[in-house]
Design a protein around this motif. Sequence first.
Motif, PDB file in Angstrom:
ATOM      1  N   LEU A 184       8.393  -1.401   1.161  1.00 45.70           N
ATOM      2  CA  LEU A 184       8.875  -2.738   1.642  1.00 45.70           C
ATOM      3  C   LEU A 184       9.353  -3.108   3.125  1.00 45.70           C
ATOM      4  O   LEU A 184       9.028  -4.562   3.203  1.00 45.70           O
ATOM      5  CB  LEU A 184      10.766  -2.576   1.072  1.00 45.70           C
ATOM      6  CG  LEU A 184      11.642  -3.413   1.479  1.00 45.70           C
ATOM      7  CD1 LEU A 184      11.091  -4.662   0.258  1.00 45.70           C
ATOM      8  CD2 LEU A 184      13.097  -2.981   0.707  1.00 45.70           C
ATOM      9  N   MET A 185       9.045  -2.397   3.854  1.00 47.76           N
ATOM     10  CA  MET A 185       9.356  -2.317   5.489  1.00 47.76           C
ATOM     11  C   MET A 185       7.368  -3.346   5.830  1.00 47.76           C
ATOM     12  O   MET A 185       7.860  -4.834   6.496  1.00 47.76           O
ATOM     13  CB  MET A 185       9.023  -1.750   6.357  1.00 47.76           C
ATOM     14  CG  MET A 185      10.238  -0.983   6.427  1.00 47.76           C
ATOM     15  SD  MET A 185      10.678   0.300   5.199  1.00 47.76           S
ATOM     16  CE  MET A 185       9.704   1.809   5.452  1.00 47.76           C
ATOM     17  N   THR A 186       6.647  -3.628   4.741  1.00 49.84           N
ATOM     18  CA  THR A 186       5.486  -4.202   5.178  1.00 49.84           C
ATOM     19  C   THR A 186       4.775  -5.523   4.247  1.00 49.84           C
ATOM     20  O   THR A 186       5.432  -6.367   4.474  1.00 49.84           O
ATOM     21  CB  THR A 186       3.770  -3.045   4.525  1.00 49.84           C
ATOM     22  OG1 THR A 186       4.290  -3.163   3.726  1.00 49.84           O
ATOM     23  CG2 THR A 186       3.751  -2.095   5.408  1.00 49.84           C
ATOM     24  N   LYS A 187       5.293  -5.447   2.928  1.00 46.08           N
ATOM     25  CA  LYS A 187       6.060  -6.497   1.759  1.00 46.08           C
ATOM     26  C   LYS A 187       7.289  -7.395   2.817  1.00 46.08           C
ATOM     27  O   LYS A 187       7.133  -8.726   3.028  1.00 46.08           O
ATOM     28  CB  LYS A 187       7.006  -5.980   1.175  1.00 46.08           C
ATOM     29  CG  LYS A 187       7.537  -7.053   0.385  1.00 46.08           C
ATOM     30  CD  LYS A 187       5.857  -7.143  -1.034  1.00 46.08           C
ATOM     31  CE  LYS A 187       6.601  -8.690  -1.805  1.00 46.08           C
ATOM     32  NZ  LYS A 187       5.361  -9.285  -2.415  1.00 46.08           N
ATOM     33  N   LEU A 188       7.961  -6.879   3.832  1.00 46.11           N
ATOM     34  CA  LEU A 188       9.430  -8.155   4.598  1.00 46.11           C
ATOM     35  C   LEU A 188       8.587  -8.245   5.770  1.00 46.11           C
ATOM     36  O   LEU A 188       9.216  -8.998   6.980  1.00 46.11           O
ATOM     37  CB  LEU A 188      10.498  -7.434   3.849  1.00 46.11           C
ATOM     38  CG  LEU A 188      11.082  -7.542   3.015  1.00 46.11           C
ATOM     39  CD1 LEU A 188      12.288  -6.884   3.169  1.00 46.11           C
ATOM     40  CD2 LEU A 188      11.013  -8.871   1.975  1.00 46.11           C
TER      41      LEU A 188
END
Length: 154
Positions: A28-32
């Motif tokens: 999720l960190m890379t996605k956001l």
Amino acid sequence: MSTRIWAQEIDFDLCRQLDLGVGGKGTLMTKLGIEISEIGDDYLVATMPIDNELYNPMGIVHGGAYVVLAETVASYAANFVVDTSKYYCVGQEINANHLKASRTGTLKAVTKPVHIGGRSSVWEIKIYNSAGDLCCISRMTAAVVEKRSKGTGL
């Protein structure tokens, strides 16, 4: 001068590696676009760019986006204060007070410990917009979990 609280050497390369998650496929960190941007002796800073995918129907940053940013930076910090060969930390409880709407720019989250114990830690997170306005204040409790022996899970 503050006392260094980290149980291990941490740097931006380690943070980027963690961002990729198990298997290196992303999280999720890379996605956001959440990134650890500063490492102090007793605090961490993470940033997250604001775009329309973070908006609620009113055209402002969704409260849940603030919580994702808060839990990310506090979870990283919680894991950095334990011996990761024996323990890992997971979010157990989080709350957030939303103080000011954000629409553009970058959010900056600063976390510092309130309590560091053997079974849990508590982290305060303040989130600011690009103008430096305090937009959200959050508190997260992390559980310290003992790793199981090989072959039995984490």
